[in-house]
Enzyme design. Structure first.
Site, PDB file in Angstrom:
ATOM      1  N   HIS A   1       0.808  -1.224   0.000  1.00 14.64           N
ATOM      2  CA  HIS A   1       0.000   0.000   0.000  1.00 14.64           C
ATOM      3  C   HIS A   1       0.839   1.270   0.000  1.00 14.64           C
ATOM      4  O   HIS A   1       0.337   2.343   0.302  1.00 14.64           O
ATOM      5  CB  HIS A   1      -0.977  -0.026   1.188  1.00 14.64           C
TER       6      HIS A   1
ATOM      7  N   CYS B   1       5.114  17.759 -11.414  1.00 13.76           N
ATOM      8  CA  CYS B   1       6.494  17.633 -11.906  1.00 13.76           C
ATOM      9  C   CYS B   1       7.231  16.429 -11.319  1.00 13.76           C
ATOM     10  O   CYS B   1       8.346  16.122 -11.731  1.00 13.76           O
ATOM     11  CB  CYS B   1       7.278  18.906 -11.633  1.00 13.76           C
TER      12      CYS B   1
HETATM   13 ZN   LIG Z   1       6.052  20.203  -8.845  1.00  8.22          ZN
END
Ligand SMILES: [Zn+2]
Length: 238
Positions: free
Chosen positions: A121, A132
């Site tokens: 998990h 990003c």
């Molecule tokens: Zn970022």
């Protein structure tokens, strides 16, 4: 009970390829609450049940509320490994334990020294920007105000498998392969009712299946040894 501990010791002595499969019960003995248990997170100050809050759609649509719950309830940074974690790490060191497969997200096995851990998990300790991919520490996430944001403006998400999300393929493949090739499988601290625990142990083809749980499970009849006791009591004696 002593006969059972004696038998467990003997089975461990005879095996060099043991896999431990652990559920929430491993961590509750370190003081970390199990949000699925009756005395866990229910009946508390949240408008939604934990399973709903900890779902992918809830995270996407109510990120604020998700983080309010998450920061209050899922912060496991100040907990320490217990005797079970330490014994398993020591057994890995001695070449007895091949891998630990865990449903817990607190990294207490690694903190105790285990090296080969399949985290089904995920882990609270890893966090990534959804835009990003930059990684962030759990300390930073728990200390943030409101929704934690990346310097690029993206939302930071814990590397935890939420409800509605699928498990990481490489983790599942690794866990299945470890279980399928194990000589002995010790299952502890799980009632084996929650997916994927029940499915994964069906891959075990070895001869020695040991279940350690406070309560009976529906798999007891298949086990070579069933010990209904706390993990701590058992691991302290082996
Ligand atoms: Zn970022």
């Amino acid at each position: 009970m002593n006969d059972k501990i004696e038998l467990l010791r003997k089975l461990i002595d005879e095996s060099n390829n043991i896999v431990f499969f652990g559920g929430a019960g491993v961590s509750t003995e370190s003081g970390i609450p199990d949000f699925r248990s009756k005395d866990g997170f229910y009946n508390q100050q949240y408008k939604y049940p934990p399973e709903m809050i900890l779902s992918h759609s809830f995270f996407m649509n109510n990120t604020d509320e998700f983080y309010r719950f998450y920061k209050a309830k899922m912060n496991c940074l100040n907990y320490e490994p217990n005797i079970t974690h330490f014994k398993l790490a020591e057994m890995e060191n001695r070449g007895k334990i091949e891998a630990v497969v865990t449903q817990n997200i607190d990294e207490l096995h690694q903190k105790a020294g285990s090296k080969k851990v399949y985290e089904l998990h995920g882990s609270v300790l890893r966090n990534f920007c959804m835009k990003c991919g930059k990684s962030y520490t759990a300390e930073g996430v728990f200390a943030s105000e409101g929704v934690p944001k990346c310097e690029c403006g993206g939302i930071i998400k814990p590397d935890v498998v939420l409800y509605e999300e699928s498990l990481d393929d490489s983790v599942v493949t690794g866990a299945i392969s470890a279980i399928a090739n194990a000589e002995m499988l010790i299952v502890g601290g799980t009632s084996l009712t929650v997916y994927p625990a029940s499915g994964l142990i069906n891959y075990f083809r070895g001869k020695k299946l040991v279940l350690i749980n406070r309560d009976q499970t529906s798999y007891d009849y298949r086990a070579d040894l069933v010990i209904n006791d706390s993990l701590g009591n058992v691991f302290r004696q082996i």
